[in-house]
Scaffold this active site. Structure first.
Site, PDB file in Angstrom:
ATOM      1  N   LYS A 142      40.266   3.081  55.478  1.00  0.00           N
ATOM      2  CA  LYS A 142      41.498   2.663  56.165  1.00  0.00           C
ATOM      3  C   LYS A 142      42.174   3.875  56.810  1.00  0.00           C
ATOM      4  CE  LYS A 142      42.081  -1.610  53.627  1.00  0.00           C
ATOM      5  NZ  LYS A 142      40.966  -1.483  52.636  1.00  0.00           N
ATOM      6  N   SER A 166      45.062  -8.344  53.453  1.00  0.00           N
ATOM      7  CA  SER A 166      44.998  -9.555  52.634  1.00  0.00           C
ATOM      8  C   SER A 166      46.097  -9.664  51.586  1.00  0.00           C
ATOM      9  CB  SER A 166      43.632  -9.613  51.938  1.00  0.00           C
ATOM     10  OG  SER A 166      43.399  -8.420  51.206  1.00  0.00           O
ATOM     11  N   PRO A 212      45.244  11.513  65.571  1.00  0.00           N
ATOM     12  CA  PRO A 212      43.883  11.512  66.127  1.00  0.00           C
ATOM     13  C   PRO A 212      43.011  12.685  65.665  1.00  0.00           C
ATOM     14  CG  PRO A 212      45.447  10.856  67.813  1.00  0.00           C
ATOM     15  CD  PRO A 212      46.271  11.258  66.614  1.00  0.00           C
ATOM     16  N   ASP A 261      34.534  -1.205  44.431  1.00  0.00           N
ATOM     17  CA  ASP A 261      35.729  -0.470  44.004  1.00  0.00           C
ATOM     18  C   ASP A 261      35.692  -0.196  42.510  1.00  0.00           C
ATOM     19  OD1 ASP A 261      36.754  -0.349  46.582  1.00  0.00           O
ATOM     20  OD2 ASP A 261      37.675  -2.317  46.416  1.00  0.00           O
ATOM     21  N   THR A 307      43.050  14.468  62.980  1.00  0.00           N
ATOM     22  CA  THR A 307      42.661  14.323  61.578  1.00  0.00           C
ATOM     23  C   THR A 307      41.720  13.137  61.392  1.00  0.00           C
ATOM     24  OG1 THR A 307      44.792  15.278  60.958  1.00  0.00           O
ATOM     25  CG2 THR A 307      43.565  14.165  59.219  1.00  0.00           C
ATOM     26  N   PRO A 328      38.069  -9.488  53.823  1.00  0.00           N
ATOM     27  CA  PRO A 328      38.233  -9.221  52.384  1.00  0.00           C
ATOM     28  C   PRO A 328      39.235 -10.186  51.772  1.00  0.00           C
ATOM     29  CG  PRO A 328      39.640  -7.755  53.625  1.00  0.00           C
ATOM     30  CD  PRO A 328      38.968  -8.675  54.640  1.00  0.00           C
ATOM     31  N   ASP A 368      35.250   2.354  53.537  1.00  0.00           N
ATOM     32  CA  ASP A 368      36.528   1.660  53.740  1.00  0.00           C
ATOM     33  C   ASP A 368      37.651   2.636  53.423  1.00  0.00           C
ATOM     34  OD1 ASP A 368      38.645   0.036  54.043  1.00  0.00           O
ATOM     35  OD2 ASP A 368      38.230  -1.221  52.302  1.00  0.00           O
ATOM     36  N   LYS A 398      30.565  -1.861  50.720  1.00  0.00           N
ATOM     37  CA  LYS A 398      31.777  -1.195  51.195  1.00  0.00           C
ATOM     38  C   LYS A 398      32.267  -0.277  50.084  1.00  0.00           C
ATOM     39  CE  LYS A 398      35.813  -3.507  51.428  1.00  0.00           C
ATOM     40  NZ  LYS A 398      36.826  -2.647  50.801  1.00  0.00           N
ATOM     41  N   GLY A 404      41.176 -15.878  48.251  1.00  0.00           N
ATOM     42  CA  GLY A 404      40.414 -16.449  49.365  1.00  0.00           C
ATOM     43  C   GLY A 404      39.235 -17.266  48.860  1.00  0.00           C
TER      44      GLY A 404
END
Lengths: 210, 210
Positions: free
Chosen positions: B60, B115, B65, B9, B67, B167, B58, B31, B174
């Site tokens: 998300k 998360s 459907p 990222d 699109t 993640p 990633d 990712k 985490g």
């Protein structure tokens, strides 16, 4: 009068620009989604800018707060006036989008309920709570399904004078005559851009929505 | 052994490529999310390709459907091996992503639970149902929060031998030692790419996860 918003879900950039240009006189805003942006880049906003019509990035932003902020910063730096984000991700994720929009003088609309059949499985049952969350987070409006006008009334009772934009008119089954009086903006995609004459289709819809 | 997946990222393309290249010997997958893709274009996949590491988009994905299908087609045409989609949009929306992935020989992972703190508001209460939906729709795995290892056990009971990627290790709280034994892949972002020496950070995490 209810706004007419074109969902410019056309992947080919030249066709997208041609459709947008032809329909522009009848539009109040253009909604651009990921299919076009992934194919053409965020710079599509600068190419649409000369039309002088507000551009909304329909990215249905749905990540963690830190990532939502990065996405929205890209959106407004590219020249969009508004962004559409999901509310299902919770208040911190929504807040990140709203704050970033307002820091850039832009607007943020939260998806309260979607227009497709699968939306009844998880989203519809919490749609009123998401609409309330949108208001609490100072969003500028919500997205509600033109395919289920009876739901729009319930959501209007929650959001009051905040904006409601409704996708799903036309190909998805929503009817302009029923939906336009209930909302602030009607979002139409395929019925315009797949028409033999998109400009004529946009003009007809612009007349019906009055 | 549990996979180590870098969440790249990073918005600046050159820095993203430098971090990915330096960390590559210690990674099982990379990712890539929207912040980098919006800044650099989907072509970033071709630039990362020489590293020989599977790339997961990633995004998300959380649209209707039709699109979702368009977005996933762009993802796999660009050279990604997998895509991450939301499950709260319902079975038709999930199915569109899974089918498009499999048509391209790719994989689709469904977000069962996120998360960040806001995920407890709407997502956590339906996470088990979303995990079940992912299995029913033939997804290749789910995303579950490393920040809540107790939740991973509940989701494992539903998905069985399907993949779980988690993640939230590191900056989000985490702990690698607790999470790695429970899942198939641990996703780490800031702890690697914000480290003074990203390669060293990746190597250390790669050793701990064994």
């Amino acid at each position: 009068m209810t706004d007419l918003i074109l969902a410019l879900d056309v992947k080919e950039k030249e066709r997208a620009l041609a459709v947008a240009s032809a329909c522009a006189p009848h539009l109040d805003a253009i909604k651009v989604g990921y299919p076009l942006v992934l194919a053409s880049g965020l710079a599509i906003a600068r190419e649409l800018d000369p039309l002088g019509i507000p551009l909304i990035a329909d990215f249905k932003v749905a990540d963690i707060p830190a990532t939502n902020r990065l996405i929205c910063e890209e959106v407004f730096a590219a020249g969009f006036e508004g962004v559409i984000a999901h509310g299902f991700t919770g208040s911190d994720a929504v807040q990140a989008c709203v704050e970033t929009a307002h820091e850039h003088g832009g607007k943020c609309y939260i998806v309260a309920e979607m227009s497709h059949p699968g939306a009844i499985e998880f989203i519809q049952v919490v749609a009123e709570r998401i609409a309330l969350l949108a208001i609490q987070c100072d969003a500028d409006g919500i997205i509600a399904p033109a395919t289920r006008p009876e739901r729009i009334g319930k959501l209007r009772a929650i959001v009051g004078s905040k904006l409601i934009y409704a996708p799903g008119v036309g190909t998805q089954g929503g009817e302009m005559e029923k939906v336009a009086p209930l909302v602030d903006g009607v979002i139409v995609g395929r019925t315009i851009y797949e028409a033999p004459d998109p400009a004529a289709a946009a003009r007809t819809l612009a007349i019906i929505r009055r």
